[in-house]
Design an enzyme around this catalytic site. Structure first.
Site, PDB file in Angstrom:
ATOM      1  N   PHE A   1     -85.040  38.111 115.212  1.00 43.89           N
ATOM      2  CA  PHE A   1     -85.177  37.685 113.819  1.00 43.89           C
ATOM      3  C   PHE A   1     -84.399  38.596 112.877  1.00 43.89           C
ATOM      4  O   PHE A   1     -84.004  39.706 113.245  1.00 43.89           O
ATOM      5  CB  PHE A   1     -86.656  37.675 113.400  1.00 43.89           C
ATOM      6  CG  PHE A   1     -87.327  39.033 113.439  1.00 43.89           C
ATOM      7  CD1 PHE A   1     -87.138  39.965 112.431  1.00 43.89           C
ATOM      8  CD2 PHE A   1     -88.159  39.380 114.494  1.00 43.89           C
ATOM      9  CE1 PHE A   1     -87.749  41.208 112.457  1.00 43.89           C
ATOM     10  CE2 PHE A   1     -88.777  40.628 114.545  1.00 43.89           C
ATOM     11  CZ  PHE A   1     -88.569  41.542 113.519  1.00 43.89           C
TER      12      PHE A   1
ATOM     13  N   MET B   1     -94.242  36.845 112.398  1.00 43.76           N
ATOM     14  CA  MET B   1     -93.594  36.248 111.228  1.00 43.76           C
ATOM     15  C   MET B   1     -94.419  36.374 109.940  1.00 43.76           C
ATOM     16  O   MET B   1     -93.866  36.367 108.845  1.00 43.76           O
ATOM     17  CB  MET B   1     -93.327  34.760 111.477  1.00 43.76           C
ATOM     18  CG  MET B   1     -92.239  34.476 112.465  1.00 43.76           C
ATOM     19  SD  MET B   1     -92.057  32.712 112.797  1.00 43.76           S
ATOM     20  CE  MET B   1     -91.239  32.140 111.301  1.00 43.76           C
TER      21      MET B   1
ATOM     22  N   HIS C   1     -93.592  48.552 120.869  1.00 43.67           N
ATOM     23  CA  HIS C   1     -92.389  47.993 120.247  1.00 43.67           C
ATOM     24  C   HIS C   1     -92.711  46.835 119.325  1.00 43.67           C
ATOM     25  O   HIS C   1     -91.815  46.237 118.744  1.00 43.67           O
ATOM     26  CB  HIS C   1     -91.389  47.563 121.320  1.00 43.67           C
ATOM     27  CG  HIS C   1     -91.631  46.205 121.913  1.00 43.67           C
ATOM     28  ND1 HIS C   1     -92.855  45.790 122.392  1.00 43.67           N
ATOM     29  CD2 HIS C   1     -90.779  45.163 122.123  1.00 43.67           C
ATOM     30  CE1 HIS C   1     -92.748  44.559 122.861  1.00 43.67           C
ATOM     31  NE2 HIS C   1     -91.504  44.151 122.720  1.00 43.67           N
ATOM     32  N   GLY C   2     -93.975  46.498 119.191  1.00 43.54           N
ATOM     33  CA  GLY C   2     -94.369  45.394 118.320  1.00 43.54           C
ATOM     34  C   GLY C   2     -95.836  45.092 118.494  1.00 43.54           C
ATOM     35  O   GLY C   2     -96.608  45.931 118.975  1.00 43.54           O
ATOM     36  N   ALA C   3     -96.222  43.882 118.123  1.00 41.53           N
ATOM     37  CA  ALA C   3     -97.615  43.487 118.261  1.00 41.53           C
ATOM     38  C   ALA C   3     -97.938  43.074 119.691  1.00 41.53           C
ATOM     39  O   ALA C   3     -99.045  43.289 120.178  1.00 41.53           O
ATOM     40  CB  ALA C   3     -97.928  42.331 117.302  1.00 41.53           C
ATOM     41  N   GLY C   4     -96.977  42.472 120.390  1.00 39.30           N
ATOM     42  CA  GLY C   4     -97.212  42.004 121.753  1.00 39.30           C
ATOM     43  C   GLY C   4     -97.818  40.612 121.766  1.00 39.30           C
ATOM     44  O   GLY C   4     -98.718  40.305 120.983  1.00 39.30           O
TER      45      GLY C   4
END
Length: 412
Positions: A176, A320, A341-344
């Site tokens: 994104f 998002m 590295h993120g929410a997963g």
């Protein structure tokens, strides 16, 4: 599962190295747990396997794992999106400098950066450059082409097009581009992408090569996708060269995209003149690197994890419609100095499409200028773990420097 005195749980299985899992307050699915155990049983694992709070099922190894090894690398643990990662740039714009309607900024970015995929990635694919910009061609020729051609001399099957024409392009899936506001309403640009088609080819090729090289021994592994390359073999060094090249390609890809985004917004007529790169961060989260831990030089594979050495700046994005975080590493040795590295993902893409409607997606992305169509339902916020819980579970790994929320989101 016994809880330790620190922020992680320790999982112990017979004939396996320990697993330290930072999953307090977040779910750990059974499939992911089994994959962690499978990796921990490999003979070359160093110390333990670390699982980040966004951990979830992957191919061979879980996404959200940190695998420290001595004398071998597992290509499937690095994955096929080699060098995938994040880049964020702070500007001197404030929220009050943005127009009330952000649609023109989104469409300008979409026109400036190829994204998505058509024609199976073949001729006319909208996700590739049809006319490669001079800046991109120059970077390809000066920094990437020579090493790429040297790799092809030994492995000509890797040359199937889509290399220079993917530089500065986004891709699909969870990749994104976002315009975000921080806690002081300052404007940031943020993006997520990797080594595109050429990195995918390299990852896939060496995963299969590792399986072939192992021969009959492959059947002794708990999962064939954990096939590994041993240090000292020709294909090991070929893979290291290819993966390091792809990681450099991925970083260059993000740099070029960010330059395109900044110039596009500057020339859009939608905002005042501004300065970008007040603060800039560019970090991988799918890669392997040589590092020194607990007195030994080892290979550290981060499959969906970010390096968080003391003072390292990193990026942990939400979904998002959720917050994202600029973080500073604490250098926790037990995670091999890593963080999530993120929410997963909380569910598969197919499950998300079955469970959520277009109205659900519109509600969950309210206030964000983004696509509101059925093709992005698999990326809808509820398909991911709650980012707040993920951050709470790794409070001993990172400090939050900035909290961002997106106002524009471009998806492939």
């Amino acid at each position: 599962m016994a809880r330790s005195e620190t922020n992680y749980f320790e999982l112990c299985e017979a004939d396996a190295k320990p697993i330290k899992a930072w999953v307090k307050g977040v779910p750990l699915e059974d499939q992911a747990r089994q994959q962690l155990v499978n990796v921990a049983k490999l003979p070359f694992i160093y110390k333990w396997v670390a699982a980040m709070p966004d951990v979830h099922w992957g191919i061979g190894a879980t996404v959200g794992s940190v695998i420290s090894t001595k004398g071998a690398i597992i290509p499937a643990a690095v994955g096929v999106d080699i060098g995938c990662g994040m880049m964020a740039v702070q500007t001197d714009l404030n929220a009050r400098d943005l127009p009330d309607n952000l649609h023109a900024i989104r469409t300008a970015i979409e026109a400036a950066v190829p994204h998505g995929r058509t024609n199976h990635g073949g001729r006319g694919d909208k996700g590739a450059w049809q006319m490669i910009p001079d800046r991109n061609l120059n970077l390809w020729g000066e920094k990437l082409k020579g090493r790429y051609e040297a790799i092809l001399e030994k492995h000509p099957k890797l040359d199937r097009g889509n290399h220079a024409n993917h530089l500065g392009t986004l891709g699909t899936g969870n990749h994104f581009i976002e315009v975000c506001l921080d806690e002081a309403d300052m404007v940031w640009f943020m993006l997520h992408s990797g080594s595109r088609g050429v990195g995918n080819r390299m990852g896939t090729y060496f995963i299969e090569l590792a399986k072939k090289d192992m021969g009959r021994i492959l059947g002794n592994l708990p999962d064939k996708d954990l096939a590994y390359l041993e240090e000292g073999t020709e294909h090991f060094y070929d893979y290291v060269e290819a993966v390091e090249w792809a990681q450099g390609y991925a970083r260059a890809n993000r740099d070029l995209m960010m330059e395109q985004i900044i110039e596009t917004v500057q020339n859009s007529g939608e905002v005042r003149p501004f300065v970008a790169k007040v603060q800039a961060i560019n970090c991988h989260h799918n890669y392997v690197a040589r590092e020194h831990h607990y007195g030994r030089n080892v290979f550290v594979t981060r499959k969906g994890a970010v390096r968080a050495q003391e003072g390292d700046l990193g990026i942990i994005p939400g979904s998002m419609g959720a917050r994202s975080y600029i973080v500073r590493g604490k250098g926790n040795p037990e995670s091999f100095m890593s963080c999530s590295h993120g929410a997963g993902r909380a569910m598969s893409r197919g499950e998300a499409k079955r469970r959520f409607t277009l109205e659900d997606h519109k509600r969950m992305t309210e206030g964000v200028e983004c696509r509101k169509d059925a093709d992005v339902i698999d990326e809808t916020p509820a398909a991911y773990k709650p980012i707040e819980a993920v951050m709470a579970a790794q409070s001993d790994l990172v400090d939050v420097v900035h909290t961002l929320h997106q106002v524009v989101c471009v998806k492939g």
